[in-house]
Design an enzyme around this catalytic site. Structure first.
Site, PDB file in Angstrom:
ATOM      1  N   LYS A  33       0.835  -1.220   0.000  1.00 19.18           N
ATOM      2  CA  LYS A  33       0.000   0.000   0.000  1.00 19.18           C
ATOM      3  C   LYS A  33       0.862   1.259   0.000  1.00 19.18           C
ATOM      4  O   LYS A  33       0.588   2.201  -0.731  1.00 19.18           O
ATOM      5  CB  LYS A  33      -0.934  -0.041   1.216  1.00 19.18           C
ATOM      6  CG  LYS A  33      -1.876   1.141   1.310  1.00 19.18           C
ATOM      7  CD  LYS A  33      -3.173   0.783   1.983  1.00 19.18           C
ATOM      8  CE  LYS A  33      -3.052   0.605   3.481  1.00 19.18           C
ATOM      9  NZ  LYS A  33      -2.936   1.862   4.214  1.00 19.18           N
ATOM     10  N   SER A  34       1.901   1.283   0.831  1.00 13.11           N
ATOM     11  CA  SER A  34       2.756   2.475   0.909  1.00 13.11           C
ATOM     12  C   SER A  34       3.390   2.760  -0.447  1.00 13.11           C
ATOM     13  O   SER A  34       3.436   3.912  -0.900  1.00 13.11           O
ATOM     14  CB  SER A  34       3.886   2.254   1.915  1.00 13.11           C
ATOM     15  OG  SER A  34       3.367   2.217   3.206  1.00 13.11           O
ATOM     16  N   ARG A  38       2.714   5.951  -3.030  1.00 16.63           N
ATOM     17  CA  ARG A  38       3.885   6.771  -3.419  1.00 16.63           C
ATOM     18  C   ARG A  38       4.095   6.768  -4.924  1.00 16.63           C
ATOM     19  O   ARG A  38       4.455   7.776  -5.514  1.00 16.63           O
ATOM     20  CB  ARG A  38       5.139   6.265  -2.687  1.00 16.63           C
ATOM     21  CG  ARG A  38       5.199   6.736  -1.223  1.00 16.63           C
ATOM     22  CD  ARG A  38       6.195   5.900  -0.456  1.00 16.63           C
ATOM     23  NE  ARG A  38       6.409   6.352   0.915  1.00 16.63           N
ATOM     24  CZ  ARG A  38       5.577   6.195   1.929  1.00 16.63           C
ATOM     25  NH1 ARG A  38       4.405   5.632   1.738  1.00 16.63           N
ATOM     26  NH2 ARG A  38       5.886   6.615   3.150  1.00 16.63           N
ATOM     27  N   GLY A 106      -4.635   7.935   5.825  1.00 17.27           N
ATOM     28  CA  GLY A 106      -3.743   8.933   6.427  1.00 17.27           C
ATOM     29  C   GLY A 106      -2.567   9.196   5.505  1.00 17.27           C
ATOM     30  O   GLY A 106      -2.110  10.336   5.359  1.00 17.27           O
ATOM     31  N   GLN A 181       4.958   9.102   7.254  1.00 14.02           N
ATOM     32  CA  GLN A 181       4.009  10.003   6.585  1.00 14.02           C
ATOM     33  C   GLN A 181       4.473  11.446   6.706  1.00 14.02           C
ATOM     34  O   GLN A 181       4.440  12.205   5.727  1.00 14.02           O
ATOM     35  CB  GLN A 181       2.610   9.838   7.182  1.00 14.02           C
ATOM     36  CG  GLN A 181       1.992   8.492   6.843  1.00 14.02           C
ATOM     37  CD  GLN A 181       0.624   8.290   7.453  1.00 14.02           C
ATOM     38  OE1 GLN A 181       0.135   9.127   8.216  1.00 14.02           O
ATOM     39  NE2 GLN A 181      -0.006   7.177   7.123  1.00 14.02           N
ATOM     40  N   ASP A 331       2.611  -1.166  11.816  1.00 11.35           N
ATOM     41  CA  ASP A 331       1.260  -1.581  11.398  1.00 11.35           C
ATOM     42  C   ASP A 331       0.935  -3.026  11.782  1.00 11.35           C
ATOM     43  O   ASP A 331      -0.152  -3.512  11.481  1.00 11.35           O
ATOM     44  CB  ASP A 331       1.111  -1.412   9.882  1.00 11.35           C
ATOM     45  CG  ASP A 331       1.042   0.062   9.493  1.00 11.35           C
ATOM     46  OD1 ASP A 331       0.704   0.890  10.356  1.00 11.35           O
ATOM     47  OD2 ASP A 331       1.339   0.380   8.333  1.00 11.35           O
ATOM     48  N   LYS A 358      -3.739   5.642  14.968  1.00 12.02           N
ATOM     49  CA  LYS A 358      -3.979   4.971  13.678  1.00 12.02           C
ATOM     50  C   LYS A 358      -5.467   5.017  13.297  1.00 12.02           C
ATOM     51  O   LYS A 358      -6.226   5.763  13.883  1.00 12.02           O
ATOM     52  CB  LYS A 358      -3.464   3.534  13.729  1.00 12.02           C
ATOM     53  CG  LYS A 358      -1.957   3.450  13.974  1.00 12.02           C
ATOM     54  CD  LYS A 358      -1.174   4.053  12.838  1.00 12.02           C
ATOM     55  CE  LYS A 358       0.293   4.129  13.145  1.00 12.02           C
ATOM     56  NZ  LYS A 358       1.033   4.957  12.204  1.00 12.02           N
ATOM     57  N   ARG A 362      -5.663   1.824  18.140  1.00  6.69           N
ATOM     58  CA  ARG A 362      -5.333   0.404  17.992  1.00  6.69           C
ATOM     59  C   ARG A 362      -4.757  -0.252  19.224  1.00  6.69           C
ATOM     60  O   ARG A 362      -4.942  -1.444  19.432  1.00  6.69           O
ATOM     61  CB  ARG A 362      -4.321   0.222  16.861  1.00  6.69           C
ATOM     62  CG  ARG A 362      -4.957  -0.106  15.591  1.00  6.69           C
ATOM     63  CD  ARG A 362      -3.926  -0.486  14.550  1.00  6.69           C
ATOM     64  NE  ARG A 362      -4.562  -0.268  13.258  1.00  6.69           N
ATOM     65  CZ  ARG A 362      -3.926  -0.025  12.137  1.00  6.69           C
ATOM     66  NH1 ARG A 362      -2.605   0.021  12.130  1.00  6.69           N
ATOM     67  NH2 ARG A 362      -4.586   0.156  11.018  1.00  6.69           N
ATOM     68  N   ARG A 408      -7.353  -3.370  10.036  1.00  8.01           N
ATOM     69  CA  ARG A 408      -6.447  -4.292  10.736  1.00  8.01           C
ATOM     70  C   ARG A 408      -7.097  -4.860  11.997  1.00  8.01           C
ATOM     71  O   ARG A 408      -6.759  -5.958  12.423  1.00  8.01           O
ATOM     72  CB  ARG A 408      -5.100  -3.618  11.008  1.00  8.01           C
ATOM     73  CG  ARG A 408      -4.400  -3.291   9.689  1.00  8.01           C
ATOM     74  CD  ARG A 408      -2.915  -3.093   9.753  1.00  8.01           C
ATOM     75  NE  ARG A 408      -2.396  -3.051   8.388  1.00  8.01           N
ATOM     76  CZ  ARG A 408      -2.008  -1.955   7.732  1.00  8.01           C
ATOM     77  NH1 ARG A 408      -2.036  -0.778   8.334  1.00  8.01           N
ATOM     78  NH2 ARG A 408      -1.578  -2.023   6.497  1.00  8.01           N
TER      79      ARG A 408
HETATM   80  C1  S3P Z   1       2.776   4.804   6.343  1.00  9.27           C
HETATM   81  C2  S3P Z   1       3.364   5.175   7.504  1.00  9.27           C
HETATM   82  C3  S3P Z   1       2.886   4.760   8.834  1.00  9.27           C
HETATM   83  C4  S3P Z   1       1.916   3.590   8.731  1.00  9.27           C
HETATM   84  C5  S3P Z   1       0.909   3.786   7.653  1.00  9.27           C
HETATM   85  C6  S3P Z   1       1.595   3.924   6.301  1.00  9.27           C
HETATM   86  C7  S3P Z   1       3.336   5.291   5.066  1.00  9.27           C
HETATM   87  O1  S3P Z   1       2.203   5.841   9.445  1.00  9.27           O
HETATM   88  O2  S3P Z   1       1.276   3.391   9.964  1.00  9.27           O
HETATM   89  O3  S3P Z   1       0.021   2.687   7.601  1.00  9.27           O
HETATM   90  O4  S3P Z   1       2.998   4.757   3.998  1.00  9.27           O
HETATM   91  O5  S3P Z   1       4.142   6.230   5.116  1.00  9.27           O
HETATM   92  P1  S3P Z   1       2.995   6.942  10.319  1.00  9.27           P
HETATM   93  O6  S3P Z   1       3.889   7.632   9.403  1.00  9.27           O
HETATM   94  O7  S3P Z   1       1.927   7.838  10.862  1.00  9.27           O
HETATM   95  O8  S3P Z   1       3.682   6.168  11.398  1.00  9.27           O
END
Ligand code: S3P
Length: 451
Positions: A33-34, A38, A106, A181, A331, A358, A362, A408
Site C-alpha cells: 500500500k505504501s 507513493r 492517512g 508520513q 502496522d 492509527k 489500535r 487491521r
Molecule cells: C505509512 C506510515 C505509517 C503507517 C501507515 C503507512 C506510510 O504511518 O502506519 O500505515 O505509507 O508512510 P505513520 O507515518 O503515521 O507512522
C-alpha cells in the site's frame, strides 16, 4: 458451509465458529500500500506516461488515483497495469473549490498536502469518520514553514483547506515521531521548493527515499543509529517511470501468524517486500520462537523482495519487545499481540502510544479484543503487557463492532477466530477493502487446499 471453514456471511457481519484446518499452501499477496500510493503521487509529478504493475487495487489506492485525477492528471487502469500521465512538478490543473476525499487514508491525506504547497487556489481535503479523528497538525505545522496556509474547521482535524505560496523555499525540519508520513510529506514538498530541504528524521519506513534515489532526485542521506539526516535539492524534472509493486508485508503478517498458530501447517508467501524498515514483525515473531525463513531474496530498485516460508510454531514464548523495533513493525502490532496471547509467559510492548493515532485507537482495541478472548492485559497510554495462554479456550461468544472500520482490527479478529476457536461475529466486513480486498478469498483458497 465452506469445505473446511465456516465463514458465514450475514450482510456485512462475518460469523466464524470453526478453526481453520491444517494447510500446506502457497499464496501471492496484493501490492504494497505504501509503495502503491507513493508511485501514484510521484508519477503525477513526472513528465509523461508511467506504468505500475501489481498496484494494490484497494480503496486507499483508488482514493489516491481519484485525487490525482481531480488535480488534472490522466489515469488509465488497464487489465495488467495502471498508467499515469504526469504533467511534471507542480503540473496540477484544477477548478476553484476543489474537494479531495482521502477517505480512510492517512498516507494519502498527509502526503498529498506536500504536493499542494504551491496551489494558487484553496483546495479542501476531507476524509471518512476515522480519518477525521486523526491529527493533521503533524504535517501542517512543518508545511506552513514552506509558506502554505491551512484552515481548519475543527482544530488539527479534517476537513481542512490548503492555500499554497508561490515563494516556497526549502526548510529545516526535525521529525521526532518516527512517522514516515510526516517525513514523506515534507520530502514531496521539497520537490516544489527552491533551494535545499534538510530533514532530521527518526527511523521510519524509507520507501520515499529509495524512490527519490531511483528517480535521480538530488537526495543525500546520512544515517546514524537513531536518526537519518536527509538533504534534498529541488530537481529540474522527474522522468516517467515504470514500477513493479512487490507484495505487502503488512498484509502478509496476518497469514504469517495464521500459519504459526495452526498445527501442522506450512505457507509460502511469494514476492513480499522485506525492506528492513518494514520487517520488525518478522524479527519480533522470530524472537518469540516463530519458524519463519526468507527464500529467494532479490533486490529491486533499492527495495528488498523475498518469499516468506512459515511453519506452525508451537512453544512461542513471550517477549519484552525492544522499542527500537516499533517503527519497523508499526502496522503489525495487533497481529503480534495475538501471537503474544498464545505465547508462554508475559509479553511487554512499550513506547507505542503512536498506535492510538492509527485508523482506530489500535492499542486500546488490541487490548479490548484480547480481553474479550479471556486474555489478561495491563494497558497504559503507551504500553501493554499481555499475559499469554498457550492453551486458551474461548468460552463466550465474541462480538467485534464499532471499531471505526479499522481494516487491521477486522483482520486480527478473523485470524484470532480461525486459530483460537469460539463463536465470533465480526462486523463491518467491508473494512478490508481499505488495504486487502482479497483477504477472505485468500483464506478460503488456503483452507480449501487443506490436507
Ligand atoms: C505509512 C506510515 C505509517 C503507517 C501507515 C503507512 C506510510 O504511518 O502506519 O500505515 O505509507 O508512510 P505513520 O507515518 O503515521 O507512522
Amino acid at each position: 458451509m465452506e469445505n473446511n471453514l465456516n465463514l458465514i456471511k450475514m450482510s456485512n457481519i462475518l460469523l466464524i465458529n470453526q478453526r481453520i484446518n491444517k494447510f500446506d499452501s502457497e499464496i501471492i499477496i496484493s501490492g504494497d500500500k505504501s509503495l502503491s500510493i507513493r508511485w501514484i503521487l510521484l508519477a503525477s509529478q513526472a513528465i509523461g506516461k508511467s506504468k505500475a504493475y501489481n498496484l494494490l487495487m484497494s480503496e486507499d489506492v483508488f482514493a489516491a488515483l481519484n485525487a490525482v485525477k481531480k488535480l488534472g492528471i490522466k489515469v488509465l487502469i488497464r487489465k495488467s497495469h495502471c498508467e499515469i500521465f504526469g504533467n511534471g512538478i507542480n503540473g496540477f490543473k484544477y477548478k476553484n473549490g476543489l474537494v479531495i476525499n482521502a477517505k480512510n487514508s492517512g498516507t494519502l491525506g498527509r502526503l498529498i498536502l506536500g504536493l499542494l504547497i504551491k496551489s494558487p487556489k484553496k483546495i479542501n481535503i476531507i476524509g471518512d469518520k476515522s480519518l477525521s479523528k486523526r491529527d493533521f497538525s503533524r504535517v501542517t505545522i512543518p508545511l506552513e514553514k514552506f509558506g502554505a496556509k491551512f484552515y481548519y474547521k475543527t482544530k488539527n482535524k479534517l476537513p481542512l483547506s490548503i492555500l499554497g505560496s508561490q515563494l516556497s523555499k526549502g526548510i529545516n525540519y526535525i521529525e521526532n515521531k518516527g512517522s514516515a508520513q510526516c517525513k514523506s510529506s515534507i520530502m514531496l514538498a521539497s520537490l516544489n521548493s527552491s533551494g535545499t530541504t534538510l530533514i532530521k528524521a527518526k527511523k521510519s519506513r524509507n520507501h520515499s527515499e529509495l524512490l527519490f534515489k531511483y528517480l535521480k532526485i538530488p537526495i543525500k542521506i546520512k544515517k546514524t543509529k537513531k536518526y537519518d539526516f536527509i538533504s534534498i535539492k529541488k530537481p529540474k524534472t522527474i522522468n516517467a517511470f515504470n514500477y513493479q509493486i512487490p507484495g505487502d508485508i503488512s498484509s502478509s503478517a496476518f497469514f504469517i501468524v495464521l500459519t504459526m498458530l495452526t498445527n501442522n501447517s506450512k505457507l509460502l508467501i511469494k514476492d513480499v517486500n522485506i525492506n528492513p524498515s518494514r520487517t520488525g514483525v518478522i524479527t519480533i515473531l522470530k524472537k518469540m520462537g516463530a519458524k519463519i525463513s526468507l527464500k529467494n531474496k532479490k533486490n529491486y530498485r533499492g527495495e528488498k523482495i523475498s518469499d516468506i516460508l512459515i511453519q506452525s510454531s508451537k512453544n512461542l514464548k513471550g517477549i519484552n519487545c525492544p522499542s527500537e523495533l516499533n517503527s519497523c513493525a508499526i502496522d503489525e502490532f495487533l497481529i503480534i499481540f495475538l501471537a503474544a496471547a498464545k505465547a508462554r509467559g508475559t509479553s511487554y510492548f512499550k513506547d507505542i502510544s503512536e498506535l492510538n493515532q492509527k485508523e482506530s485507537p489500535r492499542l486500546n482495541w488490541g487490548s479490548k479484543i484480547l480481553n474479550k478472548m479471556g486474555i489478561k492485559t495491563a494497558l497504559t497510554k503507551n504500553s501493554i503487557k499481555i499475559y499469554g495462554q498457550p492453551n486458551l479456550e474461548i468460552t463466550k461468544p465474541i462480538i467485534i463492532k464499532d471499531y471505526l472500520k479499522d481494516h487491521r482490527v477486522f483482520m486480527m479478529s478473523v485470524i484470532a477466530a480461525l486459530t483460537c476457536g469460539g463463536e465470533w461475529r465480526i462486523h463491518n466486513k467491508d473494512s478490508i477493502n481499505t488495504s486487502f480486498p482479497s483477504f477472505l478469498k485468500t483464506i478460503k483458497n488456503i483452507s480449501n487446499k487443506s490436507l
